[in-house]
Design a protein around this motif. Structure first.
Motif, PDB file in Angstrom:
ATOM      1  N   ALA A   4     -16.088  18.055   5.684  1.00  0.00           N
ATOM      2  CA  ALA A   4     -16.137  16.805   5.091  1.00  0.00           C
ATOM      3  C   ALA A   4     -17.168  15.942   5.659  1.00  0.00           C
ATOM      4  O   ALA A   4     -17.722  14.943   5.201  1.00  0.00           O
ATOM      5  N   PHE A   5     -17.651  16.054   7.033  1.00  0.00           N
ATOM      6  CA  PHE A   5     -18.549  15.450   7.494  1.00  0.00           C
ATOM      7  C   PHE A   5     -20.090  15.813   7.210  1.00  0.00           C
ATOM      8  O   PHE A   5     -20.768  15.039   6.806  1.00  0.00           O
ATOM      9  N   SER A   6     -20.212  17.137   6.910  1.00  0.00           N
ATOM     10  CA  SER A   6     -21.715  17.697   6.644  1.00  0.00           C
ATOM     11  C   SER A   6     -21.686  17.861   5.095  1.00  0.00           C
ATOM     12  O   SER A   6     -22.975  18.028   4.427  1.00  0.00           O
ATOM     13  N   ARG A   7     -20.591  18.023   4.470  1.00  0.00           N
ATOM     14  CA  ARG A   7     -20.387  18.502   3.034  1.00  0.00           C
ATOM     15  C   ARG A   7     -20.935  19.859   2.961  1.00  0.00           C
ATOM     16  O   ARG A   7     -21.299  20.333   1.872  1.00  0.00           O
ATOM     17  N   ARG A   8     -21.069  20.710   4.021  1.00  0.00           N
ATOM     18  CA  ARG A   8     -21.284  21.925   3.849  1.00  0.00           C
ATOM     19  C   ARG A   8     -20.308  22.887   3.358  1.00  0.00           C
ATOM     20  O   ARG A   8     -19.019  22.558   3.712  1.00  0.00           O
ATOM     21  N   ILE A   9     -20.598  23.758   2.466  1.00  0.00           N
ATOM     22  CA  ILE A   9     -19.668  24.676   2.015  1.00  0.00           C
ATOM     23  C   ILE A   9     -19.419  25.830   3.273  1.00  0.00           C
ATOM     24  O   ILE A   9     -20.379  26.661   3.255  1.00  0.00           O
ATOM     25  N   LEU A  10     -18.118  25.871   3.965  1.00  0.00           N
ATOM     26  CA  LEU A  10     -17.939  26.870   4.828  1.00  0.00           C
ATOM     27  C   LEU A  10     -17.795  28.061   4.456  1.00  0.00           C
ATOM     28  O   LEU A  10     -18.130  29.274   5.062  1.00  0.00           O
ATOM     29  N   ALA A  11     -17.167  27.972   3.251  1.00  0.00           N
ATOM     30  CA  ALA A  11     -16.451  29.374   2.584  1.00  0.00           C
ATOM     31  C   ALA A  11     -16.123  29.144   1.192  1.00  0.00           C
ATOM     32  O   ALA A  11     -15.788  28.226   0.847  1.00  0.00           O
ATOM     33  N   PHE A  12     -16.120  30.169   0.398  1.00  0.00           N
ATOM     34  CA  PHE A  12     -15.533  30.303  -0.933  1.00  0.00           C
ATOM     35  C   PHE A  12     -14.861  31.691  -1.182  1.00  0.00           C
ATOM     36  O   PHE A  12     -15.158  32.693  -0.489  1.00  0.00           O
ATOM     37  N   TYR A  13     -13.994  31.586  -2.148  1.00  0.00           N
ATOM     38  CA  TYR A  13     -13.212  32.661  -2.606  1.00  0.00           C
ATOM     39  C   TYR A  13     -13.271  32.701  -3.922  1.00  0.00           C
ATOM     40  O   TYR A  13     -12.424  31.793  -4.601  1.00  0.00           O
ATOM     41  N   LEU A  14     -13.565  33.984  -4.558  1.00  0.00           N
ATOM     42  CA  LEU A  14     -13.470  34.043  -6.161  1.00  0.00           C
ATOM     43  C   LEU A  14     -12.544  35.165  -6.430  1.00  0.00           C
ATOM     44  O   LEU A  14     -12.480  36.214  -6.133  1.00  0.00           O
ATOM     45  N   THR A  15     -11.573  34.728  -7.624  1.00  0.00           N
ATOM     46  CA  THR A  15     -10.618  35.679  -7.990  1.00  0.00           C
ATOM     47  C   THR A  15     -10.090  35.121  -9.249  1.00  0.00           C
ATOM     48  O   THR A  15     -10.346  34.058  -9.831  1.00  0.00           O
ATOM     49  N   PHE A  16      -9.411  36.181  -9.982  1.00  0.00           N
ATOM     50  CA  PHE A  16      -8.988  35.675 -11.187  1.00  0.00           C
ATOM     51  C   PHE A  16      -7.367  35.349 -10.982  1.00  0.00           C
ATOM     52  O   PHE A  16      -7.069  34.730 -12.183  1.00  0.00           O
ATOM     53  N   ASP A  17      -6.849  35.482  -9.930  1.00  0.00           N
ATOM     54  CA  ASP A  17      -5.383  34.948  -9.969  1.00  0.00           C
ATOM     55  C   ASP A  17      -5.395  33.350  -9.713  1.00  0.00           C
ATOM     56  O   ASP A  17      -6.482  32.612  -9.263  1.00  0.00           O
ATOM     57  N   GLU A  18      -4.440  33.000 -10.385  1.00  0.00           N
ATOM     58  CA  GLU A  18      -4.373  31.373 -10.142  1.00  0.00           C
ATOM     59  C   GLU A  18      -3.919  31.022  -8.593  1.00  0.00           C
ATOM     60  O   GLU A  18      -3.692  31.854  -8.034  1.00  0.00           O
ATOM     61  N   PRO A  19      -4.450  29.525  -7.905  1.00  0.00           N
ATOM     62  CA  PRO A  19      -4.222  29.396  -6.751  1.00  0.00           C
ATOM     63  C   PRO A  19      -2.753  29.992  -6.187  1.00  0.00           C
ATOM     64  O   PRO A  19      -1.817  29.836  -6.760  1.00  0.00           O
ATOM     65  N   SER A  20      -3.062  30.561  -4.869  1.00  0.00           N
ATOM     66  CA  SER A  20      -1.982  31.138  -4.253  1.00  0.00           C
ATOM     67  C   SER A  20      -2.073  31.062  -2.767  1.00  0.00           C
ATOM     68  O   SER A  20      -3.430  30.728  -2.523  1.00  0.00           O
ATOM     69  N   TYR A  21      -1.022  31.308  -1.901  1.00  0.00           N
ATOM     70  CA  TYR A  21      -1.263  31.611  -0.649  1.00  0.00           C
ATOM     71  C   TYR A  21      -2.347  32.527  -0.104  1.00  0.00           C
ATOM     72  O   TYR A  21      -2.962  32.296   0.794  1.00  0.00           O
ATOM     73  N   ARG A  22      -2.502  33.402  -1.150  1.00  0.00           N
ATOM     74  CA  ARG A  22      -3.490  34.441  -0.647  1.00  0.00           C
ATOM     75  C   ARG A  22      -4.874  33.822  -0.836  1.00  0.00           C
ATOM     76  O   ARG A  22      -5.996  34.231  -0.110  1.00  0.00           O
ATOM     77  N   SER A  23      -5.098  32.965  -1.811  1.00  0.00           N
ATOM     78  CA  SER A  23      -6.586  32.409  -1.976  1.00  0.00           C
ATOM     79  C   SER A  23      -6.788  31.407  -0.661  1.00  0.00           C
ATOM     80  O   SER A  23      -7.876  31.453  -0.241  1.00  0.00           O
ATOM     81  N   CYS A  24      -5.774  30.691  -0.305  1.00  0.00           N
ATOM     82  CA  CYS A  24      -5.921  29.990   0.899  1.00  0.00           C
ATOM     83  C   CYS A  24      -6.245  30.773   2.419  1.00  0.00           C
ATOM     84  O   CYS A  24      -7.114  30.436   2.956  1.00  0.00           O
ATOM     85  N   MET A  25      -5.492  31.791   2.239  1.00  0.00           N
ATOM     86  CA  MET A  25      -5.887  32.645   3.705  1.00  0.00           C
ATOM     87  C   MET A  25      -7.085  33.335   3.597  1.00  0.00           C
ATOM     88  O   MET A  25      -7.629  33.372   4.564  1.00  0.00           O
ATOM     89  N   MET A  26      -7.425  33.646   2.215  1.00  0.00           N
ATOM     90  CA  MET A  26      -8.628  34.573   2.304  1.00  0.00           C
ATOM     91  C   MET A  26      -9.954  33.662   2.408  1.00  0.00           C
ATOM     92  O   MET A  26     -10.866  34.061   3.067  1.00  0.00           O
ATOM     93  N   VAL A  27      -9.928  32.238   2.174  1.00  0.00           N
ATOM     94  CA  VAL A  27     -11.029  31.353   2.178  1.00  0.00           C
ATOM     95  C   VAL A  27     -11.079  31.105   3.711  1.00  0.00           C
ATOM     96  O   VAL A  27     -12.135  30.920   4.394  1.00  0.00           O
ATOM     97  N   LEU A  28      -9.878  30.950   4.313  1.00  0.00           N
ATOM     98  CA  LEU A  28      -9.986  30.624   5.816  1.00  0.00           C
ATOM     99  C   LEU A  28     -10.531  32.059   6.619  1.00  0.00           C
ATOM    100  O   LEU A  28     -11.196  32.107   7.700  1.00  0.00           O
ATOM    101  N   ARG A  29     -10.148  33.135   6.112  1.00  0.00           N
ATOM    102  CA  ARG A  29     -10.793  34.379   6.700  1.00  0.00           C
ATOM    103  C   ARG A  29     -12.150  34.482   6.631  1.00  0.00           C
ATOM    104  O   ARG A  29     -12.812  35.187   7.369  1.00  0.00           O
TER     105      ARG A  29
END
Length: 912
Positions: free
Chosen positions: A548-573
């Motif tokens: 939020a401070f620098s507006r930098r994209i720290l990570a992204f995750y691309l998938t066909f699945d609709e949003p799920s806990y898997r997407s959240c955990m993979m982007v943190l990973r």
């Protein structure tokens, strides 16, 4: 404290048995409720090091501040959120007896105080005290009380208190949050050589600012300075100065040096580093050369002062600021109680005057002053009548207000006939129709309401106003309230007042990188194809983690699945893989994927905090929302197969359908996004920052510290923690079968050991390969194989869910029991039946699995995207042409990075 030690300590404190029972009940109970948002508050949880568990908060500005206070207060031994509720009884405003269950925010055990605690804002308490004066009241000392809750606490020998927003020291709060990474470090340390260098630099001056010390970095960095502050090797008053005000934050060798400096500063005005807090707003008084002056105008280069003896003086701003620094000018706060009625009137007249009014009054004053000193009327190129009028106004104002200057103010805002034309009865009737007939969910138009109002006026004998006047009256009403009554709260959201946070509260976008980060998803406007079959797989979803401070994209995750806990955990990973750290605070919305046990556990495990923004309030997530629009506009809408045209579905023909023109697959799109996120977007100037996200990130990290103590190793242990577990979290080792996870048994040789048989052990599974699982045995994670490994290998959790859902559906149709066995699932997966949904999901999962090689740094194999051998010559030529087009886009993106660095513009990229 353990129970035995606590019981002895409570006995020494003289706590009765009832109180000890209450305390034990709180300590062994789970929170009585889960906090949630009512559309205005921002709830979340805080991983408490002191308590060893997560503590809920219902407001990130109120209760979270209370948590920080308790976490770092050595006097607080234990504290618990949402303790068991109890009954309170009181009389309401009408004298009726009331009684209900009440749940305070915290239960706190301190060295000299034990009891319940409730946090509310000062405004809330004022409203509640007016509504129920017997429940909330304020005592003679100005402290808020809740007599019904205090009565319950006193019966147990305990206490109850109300904490309000005015009790929060926001300077201390922000500084504690800034230093928290260093405070939570297990054994902070700094080498003696670095410590000696920093101390020598600080010791050479009576006081040195943090910014000046940071500019001397050569053999030390910002982390060393903040570590020494935490270890008390250098001293800073974190209750008075903000750390992020680097140029105003003073550092000292020790507390004694700080006190000595304060004493010296009070005895001399010439010491360096003297904080200036003079308010030079129009209307304020200052003291200069033993005279009291009032500021009547502030220009770009000149400031105008008016003395008690009517001597306006124009002083260059540079000179004025120099006088402030030297201490020649000091501030006198305006206080109505110390001002006479005439002075208050004069002040209000000056404040109401515009810049043009003050400019005219200044010109008139110097002319009138010359006439008073004996100059002739003929000396001025102004009509004598006008000059005499100015003199009269000056002398009249001097008699009435004791200040002739205000008589020369034009006060144009008072000009004109301001007499109300319409009778009061007509105005009241008009407001009644607007409020009760126009501002309703029926949403009548203004003409219809006016016609009814006009008939009513005629019936009552009033002369009705015009329709234009009626519409003007409607516009004078608060627009937000009007839309809310006609269309609801969600429609009125855009017209709500924007509350800019005070400088002392936590800023909206944090003080440093990785302090506040946002996670959100969006479905991209592009159709993708399968790299194996060439068939359409639909639109992909992307998950962004944005600083939020620098507006930098720290990570992204691309998938066909609709949003799920898997997407959240993979982007943190992915964030940990790239930066070896996780955000301190993660902002999410109310989506269920953000509230899974797996996601919360991962955040809490690494000392992160989660806050939930209110629903239907997109402005709270503007950091991500803007990025979604930028990504689609600048990247996706320039690729083949984009779905912009789908906004007008009725205009779509077969020739322009995006599915027919899609040429990109998930693996190749992932490569494009790597360049877009980490090169193009990252190095392009941001409109709200004035520089690129990468430049701001690097510059701020140098000042706020890299915080290496928060780094996380991207190893197998971390990867294991990003895998989900079952609802229970453990599984029992069944002799000869292993552990059961999601219908299937999993086995490893280690289960043969007698110490493991029959034990409940922690387990995890891979959502992208349900053929294997993991168990924590003898301090190690062991890989387990499924009993049906050949069938389940490389099948995903999503496939398993689809299969079980279909089986349940069939059982309901045939009136069978809904329980499903592992053998039934295996037979279903092995059946030759063409299950379209299963096949489509399988192709999507394969595409996602291929992107993992890219994430881990591997190269995509050419044979992954080869054409089928039975393709016709024309199909091969078409495919080759499309591949050339893709390669050209990738080459262009590489060139764009260089061009944009040279010209700092998105326009080049848009044209390409």
């Amino acid at each position: 404290m353990n129970n035995i030690k606590l019981e002895k300590w409570l006995q020494d404190k003289g706590i009765p048995n009832d109180g000890m029972k209450q305390i034990q009940n709180v300590r062994r109970s789970e929170p009585s409720r889960k906090v949630k948002s009512n559309g205005k508050n921002v709830p979340g949880f805080y991983p408490s090091k002191k308590m060893g568990l997560t503590i809920q908060f219902e407001s990130h500005k109120l209760e979270l501040a209370g948590i920080y206070e308790k976490e770092h207060d050595p006097n607080v031994i234990e504290y618990y959120d949402q303790p068991p509720s109890f009954t309170i009884r009181y009389q309401d405003k009408e004298g009726k007896n009331r009684g209900h269950r009440y749940t305070p925010d915290f239960f706190v055990i301190e060295e000299d105080w034990i009891g319940w605690e409730e946090w509310k804002t000062e405004q809330e308490l004022i409203v509640l005290s007016q509504k129920n004066p017997n429940r909330y009241s304020i005592d003679e000392s100005g402290n808020w009380r809740c007599p019904p809750a205090e009565k319950h606490a006193n019966e147990c020998g305990l206490s109850f208190r109300i904490r309000s927003s005015k009790d929060i020291d926001w300077t201390y709060q922000r500084n504690i949050r800034f230093l928290e990474d260093y405070l939570l470090e297990q054994t902070p340390n700094i080498c003696d050589e670095t410590s000696s260098i920093i101390k020598k630099i600080i010791g050479d001056k009576p006081s040195i600012s943090l910014d000046e010390l940071l500019s001397n970095q050569s053999t030390f960095d910002a982390d060393d300075i903040y570590t020494m502050m935490v270890l008390d090797e250098i001293y800073a008053d974190i209750t008075r100065y903000l750390i992020i005000d680097f140029d105003k934050f003073p550092l000292f060798l020790n507390k004694e040096a700080f006190i000595a400096y304060q004493n010296m500063k009070s005895a001399s005005n010439t010491l360096p580093f003297k904080p200036i807090t003079l308010d030079i707003s129009v209307g304020n008084k200052i003291q200069w050369d033993s005279k009291i002056w009032r500021i009547i105008n502030i220009g770009e280069s000149v400031i105008t002062l008016l003395s008690q003896f009517d001597e306006p003086s124009e002083i260059p701003m540079v000179v004025f600021e120099d006088l402030i620094i030297k201490g020649s000018i000091s501030e006198i706060q305006f206080n109505n109680e110390l001002e006479t009625e005439e002075e208050i009137t004069v002040l209000n007249m000056i404040r109401q005057a515009g810049e043009k009014d003050l400019e005219d009054a200044n010109k008139k004053y110097f002319i009138v002053k010359g006439l008073l000193e004996g100059r002739s009327l003929s000396e001025y190129d102004i009509p004598d009548r006008t000059l005499r009028d100015w003199m009269k106004k000056y002398k009249d104002a001097e008699k009435v207000y004791g200040n002739g200057y205000v008589g020369l103010l034009p006060l144009r805002h008072r000009q004109g006939n301001r007499t109300r034309r319409l009778p009061l009865d007509v105005l009241e009737l008009m407001d009644e129709y607007i409020e009760n007939d126009f501002e309703t969910i029926i949403q009548k138009n203004s003409q219809t309401v006016f016609n009814a109002f006009r008939e009513k006026c005629i019936a009552k004998g009033y002369s009705p106003p015009s329709f234009k006047t009626f519409c003007r009256r409607i516009k004078d009403r608060p627009i937000n309230l009007q839309i809310k009554k006609r269309k609801g709260t969600k429609a009125a959201y855009n017209t709500e007042q924007v509350y800019y946070e005070l400088s002392l509260t936590t800023p909206r976008h944090g003080d440093r990188p990785f302090e506040i980060c946002h996670i959100d998803h969006t479905e991209l406007d592009i159709e993708l194809i399968c790299s194996e079959t060439g068939g359409s797989l639909g639109r992909p979803w992307i998950t962004f983690l944005v600083d939020a401070f620098s507006r930098r994209i720290l990570a992204f995750y691309l998938t066909f699945d609709e949003p799920s806990y898997r997407s959240c955990m993979m982007v943190l990973r992915e964030c940990v893989r790239r930066y070896s750290r996780m955000p301190s605070m993660i902002v999410v919305d109310g989506g269920k994927e953000f509230h899974s046990v797996y996601f919360d556990t991962l955040i809490a495990r690494y000392k992160g905090k989660k806050i939930v923004r209110p629903g239907a309030k997109p402005k709270f997530g503007s950091v991500c929302e803007r990025l979604f629009g930028t990504t689609n506009e600048m990247l996706i809408h320039n690729l083949m197969g984009n779905t912009q045209i789908m906004k007008n579905v009725r205009q779509i023909t077969k020739e322009v359908n995006p599915k027919k023109h899609s040429v990109w697959n998930l693996e190749e799109l992932y490569l494009i996004f790597i360049k877009w996120c980490y090169e193009v977007y990252d190095t392009t100037p941001h409109s709200s920052l004035g520089e690129s996200p990468r430049e701001l990130y690097v510059r701020r990290i140098a000042k706020t510290g890299s915080r290496k103590n928060t780094y996380i190793k991207y190893d197998e242990t971390f990867k294991m923690l990003t895998l989900p577990t079952t609802k229970k979290g453990t599984a029992k080792v069944v002799v000869g079968q292993g552990v059961k996870i999601n219908y299937f048994y999993y086995w490893a040789e280690v289960f043969l050991h007698p110490d493991v048989e029959g034990e409940n052990i922690p387990i995890r599974y891979d959502p992208y390969n349900i053929g294997i699982a993991y168990a924590y045995v003898n301090n190690y994670w062991v890989m387990l194989n499924s009993e049906n490994f050949s069938t389940l290998a490389n099948r995903t959790e999503k496939e398993l869910k689809i299969a079980t859902a279909e089986l349940r559906k069939r059982k309901r149709q045939f009136g069978q029991k809904k329980q499903i066995s592992s053998s039934q699932i295996v037979k279903f997966l092995q059946s030759a039946e063409e299950f379209e949904q299963m096949q489509l999901q399988k192709l999507k999962d394969k595409a996602v699995q291929r992107t993992f090689r890219v994430i881990e740094g591997g190269n995509q194999k050419q044979d992954d995207i080869v054409m089928k051998k039975n393709n016709t010559k024309e199909e091969k030529q078409e495919t080759a042409s499309s591949n050339r087009g893709k390669n050209e886009v990738i080459t262009q993106l590489s060139d764009v990075v260089k061009l944009m660095k040279e010209q700092n513009s998105f326009q080049i990229y848009k044209e390409l």
